[in-house]
Design a protein around this motif. Structure first.
Motif, mmCIF file in Angstrom:
data_model
loop_
_atom_site.group_PDB
_atom_site.id
_atom_site.type_symbol
_atom_site.label_atom_id
_atom_site.label_comp_id
_atom_site.label_asym_id
_atom_site.label_seq_id
_atom_site.Cartn_x
_atom_site.Cartn_y
_atom_site.Cartn_z
ATOM 1 N N LYS A 4 -95.044 52.148 -15.087
ATOM 2 C CA LYS A 4 -95.512 51.522 -13.445
ATOM 3 C C LYS A 4 -95.877 49.648 -13.174
ATOM 4 C CE LYS A 4 -94.070 55.959 -12.112
ATOM 5 N NZ LYS A 4 -94.544 56.946 -10.786
ATOM 6 N N THR A 5 -95.000 49.636 -12.411
ATOM 7 C CA THR A 5 -96.447 48.233 -11.600
ATOM 8 C C THR A 5 -96.160 48.275 -10.163
ATOM 9 O OG1 THR A 5 -94.033 46.148 -10.611
ATOM 10 C CG2 THR A 5 -95.159 46.633 -13.057
ATOM 11 N N ASP A 6 -96.861 47.835 -9.493
ATOM 12 C CA ASP A 6 -97.501 47.778 -8.381
ATOM 13 C C ASP A 6 -96.529 47.429 -7.485
ATOM 14 O OD1 ASP A 6 -100.740 46.337 -7.887
ATOM 15 O OD2 ASP A 6 -100.433 48.730 -8.931
ATOM 16 N N LEU A 7 -95.327 47.020 -8.093
ATOM 17 C CA LEU A 7 -93.915 46.693 -6.940
ATOM 18 C C LEU A 7 -92.967 47.834 -7.430
ATOM 19 C CD1 LEU A 7 -93.618 43.008 -7.193
ATOM 20 C CD2 LEU A 7 -94.583 44.034 -5.899
ATOM 21 N N SER A 8 -92.804 48.318 -8.428
ATOM 22 C CA SER A 8 -91.603 49.572 -8.783
ATOM 23 C C SER A 8 -91.631 50.527 -7.131
ATOM 24 C CB SER A 8 -92.633 50.629 -10.121
ATOM 25 O OG SER A 8 -92.195 49.183 -11.095
ATOM 26 N N CYS A 9 -90.257 51.237 -7.463
ATOM 27 C CA CYS A 9 -89.882 52.431 -6.477
ATOM 28 C C CYS A 9 -91.069 53.344 -6.659
ATOM 29 C CB CYS A 9 -88.689 52.401 -6.237
ATOM 30 S SG CYS A 9 -88.621 53.411 -5.242
ATOM 31 N N PRO A 10 -91.742 54.180 -5.827
ATOM 32 C CA PRO A 10 -92.579 55.659 -6.583
ATOM 33 C C PRO A 10 -91.328 55.988 -6.917
ATOM 34 C CG PRO A 10 -93.283 54.480 -4.187
ATOM 35 C CD PRO A 10 -92.317 53.557 -4.915
ATOM 36 N N CYS A 11 -90.130 56.767 -6.906
ATOM 37 C CA CYS A 11 -89.761 57.361 -7.187
ATOM 38 C C CYS A 11 -89.419 57.304 -8.940
ATOM 39 C CB CYS A 11 -87.787 57.432 -6.272
ATOM 40 S SG CYS A 11 -86.823 56.685 -6.789
ATOM 41 N N GLY A 12 -89.559 57.189 -8.917
ATOM 42 C CA GLY A 12 -89.484 56.509 -10.705
ATOM 43 C C GLY A 12 -88.343 55.734 -10.585
ATOM 44 N N SER A 13 -87.276 54.928 -10.419
ATOM 45 C CA SER A 13 -86.229 54.545 -11.182
ATOM 46 C C SER A 13 -86.232 53.201 -11.785
ATOM 47 C CB SER A 13 -85.455 54.277 -9.575
ATOM 48 O OG SER A 13 -86.229 53.054 -8.943
ATOM 49 N N LEU A 15 -87.078 50.246 -10.452
ATOM 50 C CA LEU A 15 -86.616 49.359 -9.829
ATOM 51 C C LEU A 15 -87.776 48.834 -8.826
ATOM 52 C CD1 LEU A 15 -82.843 50.413 -8.637
ATOM 53 C CD2 LEU A 15 -83.317 48.793 -10.760
ATOM 54 N N THR A 16 -87.846 47.638 -7.967
ATOM 55 C CA THR A 16 -88.803 47.530 -7.483
ATOM 56 C C THR A 16 -88.287 48.062 -6.525
ATOM 57 O OG1 THR A 16 -87.035 45.693 -6.489
ATOM 58 C CG2 THR A 16 -88.643 45.334 -8.330
ATOM 59 N N LEU A 17 -89.485 48.589 -5.552
ATOM 60 C CA LEU A 17 -89.281 48.831 -3.541
ATOM 61 C C LEU A 17 -88.209 48.492 -3.179
ATOM 62 C CD1 LEU A 17 -90.419 51.572 -2.361
ATOM 63 C CD2 LEU A 17 -92.101 49.862 -0.900
ATOM 64 N N GLU A 18 -88.085 47.071 -2.749
ATOM 65 C CA GLU A 18 -86.769 47.282 -2.146
ATOM 66 C C GLU A 18 -85.972 46.658 -2.417
ATOM 67 O OE1 GLU A 18 -86.093 42.114 -1.556
ATOM 68 O OE2 GLU A 18 -88.460 42.406 -0.468
ATOM 69 N N GLN A 19 -85.550 47.216 -3.959
ATOM 70 C CA GLN A 19 -84.071 47.440 -4.195
ATOM 71 C C GLN A 19 -83.769 48.726 -4.028
ATOM 72 O OE1 GLN A 19 -84.841 45.783 -8.241
ATOM 73 N NE2 GLN A 19 -84.168 44.140 -8.549
ATOM 74 N N LEU A 46 -95.976 56.790 1.155
ATOM 75 C CA LEU A 46 -96.307 55.394 2.004
ATOM 76 C C LEU A 46 -96.991 55.933 3.218
ATOM 77 C CD1 LEU A 46 -92.954 52.979 1.032
ATOM 78 C CD2 LEU A 46 -96.038 53.405 0.282
ATOM 79 N N GLY A 47 -96.597 57.364 3.582
ATOM 80 C CA GLY A 47 -97.376 57.911 5.149
ATOM 81 C C GLY A 47 -96.107 57.851 5.982
ATOM 82 N N ARG A 48 -94.687 57.550 5.406
ATOM 83 C CA ARG A 48 -93.338 57.008 6.541
ATOM 84 C C ARG A 48 -92.822 58.547 7.559
ATOM 85 N NH1 ARG A 48 -90.535 52.221 6.191
ATOM 86 N NH2 ARG A 48 -89.597 53.651 7.978
ATOM 87 N N SER A 49 -94.290 59.048 8.299
ATOM 88 C CA SER A 49 -93.309 60.399 8.578
ATOM 89 C C SER A 49 -91.997 59.629 9.195
ATOM 90 C CB SER A 49 -94.389 60.871 9.311
ATOM 91 O OG SER A 49 -95.702 60.860 8.507
ATOM 92 N N ASP A 50 -92.413 58.863 10.383
ATOM 93 C CA ASP A 50 -90.965 58.090 10.948
ATOM 94 C C ASP A 50 -89.808 58.430 10.037
ATOM 95 O OD1 ASP A 50 -92.123 56.064 9.417
ATOM 96 O OD2 ASP A 50 -90.431 54.446 10.674
ATOM 97 N N TYR A 51 -89.842 57.934 9.266
ATOM 98 C CA TYR A 51 -88.365 58.147 8.047
ATOM 99 C C TYR A 51 -87.890 59.543 7.760
ATOM 100 C CZ TYR A 51 -85.171 57.295 4.599
ATOM 101 O OH TYR A 51 -83.706 57.181 3.707
ATOM 102 N N LEU A 52 -89.524 59.987 7.500
ATOM 103 C CA LEU A 52 -89.288 61.367 7.773
ATOM 104 C C LEU A 52 -88.154 61.894 8.843
ATOM 105 C CD1 LEU A 52 -92.707 61.949 5.393
ATOM 106 C CD2 LEU A 52 -90.025 62.117 4.450
ATOM 107 N N LEU A 53 -88.921 62.314 9.632
ATOM 108 C CA LEU A 53 -87.902 62.934 11.009
ATOM 109 C C LEU A 53 -86.552 62.457 10.966
ATOM 110 C CD1 LEU A 53 -91.628 62.584 12.974
ATOM 111 C CD2 LEU A 53 -89.971 64.884 11.705
ATOM 112 N N ALA A 54 -87.051 60.920 11.119
ATOM 113 C CA ALA A 54 -85.525 60.274 11.239
ATOM 114 C C ALA A 54 -83.805 60.556 9.605
ATOM 115 C CB ALA A 54 -85.510 58.899 10.904
ATOM 116 N N THR A 55 -84.211 61.294 8.841
ATOM 117 C CA THR A 55 -83.382 61.926 7.945
ATOM 118 C C THR A 55 -83.046 62.875 7.839
ATOM 119 O OG1 THR A 55 -85.026 61.546 6.229
ATOM 120 C CG2 THR A 55 -84.276 59.089 6.518
ATOM 121 N N TRP A 56 -84.264 63.611 9.158
ATOM 122 C CA TRP A 56 -84.185 65.092 8.701
ATOM 123 C C TRP A 56 -83.106 65.494 9.991
ATOM 124 C CZ3 TRP A 56 -89.725 67.412 7.951
ATOM 125 C CH2 TRP A 56 -89.566 68.389 7.211
ATOM 126 N N HIS A 57 -82.227 66.618 9.611
ATOM 127 C CA HIS A 57 -81.219 67.157 10.524
ATOM 128 C C HIS A 57 -81.650 67.369 12.026
ATOM 129 C CE1 HIS A 57 -77.358 69.207 12.227
ATOM 130 N NE2 HIS A 57 -77.445 68.350 11.671
#
Length: 157
Positions: A4-13, A15-19, A46-57
């Protein structure tokens, strides 16, 4: 395995985080339950609680969700991702992390069978059946971050 590089998406794909998951964090809708689950894992990293809440039903969403500063998320493994049945989807995953807290310090794996629903052309996280297991990897075991290196020369304590 590709390192992995620093730009890699943490999900393991690989790809870059942006892609990859970053585009969902910017507002693009995840096309499948697996894509949503991966992007939610990255939000935890990334500590993005806003996204977690926004995607939670809304029917199961908590009022707030504070990030856990002691959890250092290391890797994600998809056990199974069933093809969605019209408006229902399931993803079984394992997420490995290192806990830096005093009580639970050490390596853990969070395993969950997650349930998703599609409403108004959008996938939502509903709930999951989680289990948390403390791990005791040895120094010469492969690192749990997925780098392919030994733990002692990678993420070792």
């Amino acid at each position: 395995m590709t390192p992995k590089t620093d730009l890699s998406c943490p999900c393991g794909s690989h790809l870059t985080l942006e892609q990859c998951c970053g585009r969902y964090h910017q507002g693009e809708l995840a096309p499948t339950p697996e894509a949503l689950m991966r992007s939610r894992y990255v939000a935890f990293v990334l500590g993005r609680s806003d996204y977690l809440l926004a995607t939670w039903h809304p029917s199961t969403r908590p009022a707030e969700l504070a990030p856990d500063p002691d959890a250092e998320w290391k890797s994600l493994s998809i056990v199974s991702a069933e093809p969605p049945l019209d408006t229902i989807g399931y993803v079984h995953f394992r997420a490995f992390f290192y806990e830096r807290g005093r009580v639970q310090k050490g390596w853990h794996v969070l395993e969950e069978a997650s349930h998703f629903v599609k409403e108004q052309q959008r996938w939502w996280y509903i709930d999951g059946t989680p289990s948390l297991t403390r791990l005791k990897p040895r120094r010469n075991d492969p690192c749990l971050c997925g780098s392919g290196r030994k733990l002692k020369v990678c993420c070792g304590e």
